[in-house]
Design an enzyme around this catalytic site. Structure first.
Site, PDB file in Angstrom:
ATOM      1  N   HIS A   1      -9.014   2.265  -5.698  1.00 20.91           N
ATOM      2  CA  HIS A   1     -10.162   1.530  -5.163  1.00 20.91           C
ATOM      3  C   HIS A   1     -11.433   2.121  -5.744  1.00 20.91           C
ATOM      4  CE1 HIS A   1      -7.852  -0.356  -1.897  1.00 20.91           C
ATOM      5  NE2 HIS A   1      -7.318   0.834  -1.653  1.00 20.91           N
TER       6      HIS A   1
ATOM      7  N   GLU B   1     -13.139  -0.456   1.081  1.00 17.05           N
ATOM      8  CA  GLU B   1     -12.078  -0.401   0.082  1.00 17.05           C
ATOM      9  C   GLU B   1     -12.309  -1.475  -0.984  1.00 17.05           C
ATOM     10  OE1 GLU B   1      -8.038   1.397   2.063  1.00 17.05           O
ATOM     11  OE2 GLU B   1      -8.141  -0.734   1.659  1.00 17.05           O
TER      12      GLU B   1
ATOM     13  N   CYS C   1       0.815  -1.231   0.000  1.00 18.27           N
ATOM     14  CA  CYS C   1       0.000   0.000   0.000  1.00 18.27           C
ATOM     15  C   CYS C   1       0.841   1.271   0.000  1.00 18.27           C
ATOM     16  CB  CYS C   1      -0.974  -0.002   1.177  1.00 18.27           C
ATOM     17  SG  CYS C   1      -2.268  -1.246   0.989  1.00 18.27           S
TER      18      CYS C   1
ATOM     19  N   HIS D   1     -12.317  10.171  -9.023  1.00 16.58           N
ATOM     20  CA  HIS D   1     -11.271  10.210 -10.041  1.00 16.58           C
ATOM     21  C   HIS D   1     -10.147  11.179  -9.691  1.00 16.58           C
ATOM     22  CE1 HIS D   1     -14.215   7.902 -12.274  1.00 16.58           C
ATOM     23  NE2 HIS D   1     -13.196   7.491 -13.017  1.00 16.58           N
TER      24      HIS D   1
ATOM     25  N   HIS E   1      -2.192   3.129  -5.703  1.00 15.27           N
ATOM     26  CA  HIS E   1      -3.142   2.123  -6.164  1.00 15.27           C
ATOM     27  C   HIS E   1      -4.551   2.680  -6.003  1.00 15.27           C
ATOM     28  CE1 HIS E   1      -2.899   1.515  -1.819  1.00 15.27           C
ATOM     29  NE2 HIS E   1      -4.094   0.940  -1.872  1.00 15.27           N
TER      30      HIS E   1
END
Length: 140
Positions: free
Chosen positions: A29, A129, A23, A71, A27
């Site tokens: 979700h 998540e 993490c 986004h 990345h």
């Protein structure tokens, strides 16, 4: 006790600075936020008679909040060098800085506090998540 819940979601990336595992890398979700409101009795008069709270009220606040993050790259304040932020801006990549570590736990408290400040007192806020993992904040 009656409880009603509304959900909204947003797609966003984050990373955990100084985390010893995967993490630490950027990345993404599909974050899902569920707000629950509870009451021992239903509203007994007016247009909202028979309700805990009008779903429309919860949805409006929740969608506005989740829309802020959709986004975007979510970064913790002071977790990126100014040159990295400048590069993101030059590439027109949108990011949002938060004053907390961008974990599901911290997001649950953030959304709880924001919704409460908007006049709706949640009994709980869950932030997922993934379909299998979530954090929940229920207030003090």
């Amino acid at each position: 006790m009656y409880t009603v819940s509304c959900e909204s979601h947003f797609d966003a990336a984050h990373f955990l600075v100084n985390y010893p595992g995967a993490c630490k890398n950027i990345h993404g979700h599909r974050w899902r936020v569920r707000v629950s409101v509870s009451a021992p009795e239903l509203i007994d008069s007016g247009a909202a008679r028979g309700m805990v709270v009008d779903f429309t009220e919860i949805k409006k606040v929740l969608r506005e909040l989740t829309g802020r993050f959709d986004h975007k790259l979510i970064i913790e304040t002071d977790s990126l060098r100014s040159t990295t932020k400048l590069m993101l801006e030059e590439e027109e990549a949108e990011y949002i800085e938060v004053d907390f570590r961008p974990t599901a736990e911290c997001f649950a408290k953030y959304f709880y506090d924001e919704i409460k400040s908007g006049g709706i007192v949640p009994s709980a806020v869950r932030v997922y998540e993934s379909d299998e993992t979530f954090a929940e904040y229920c207030g003090e």
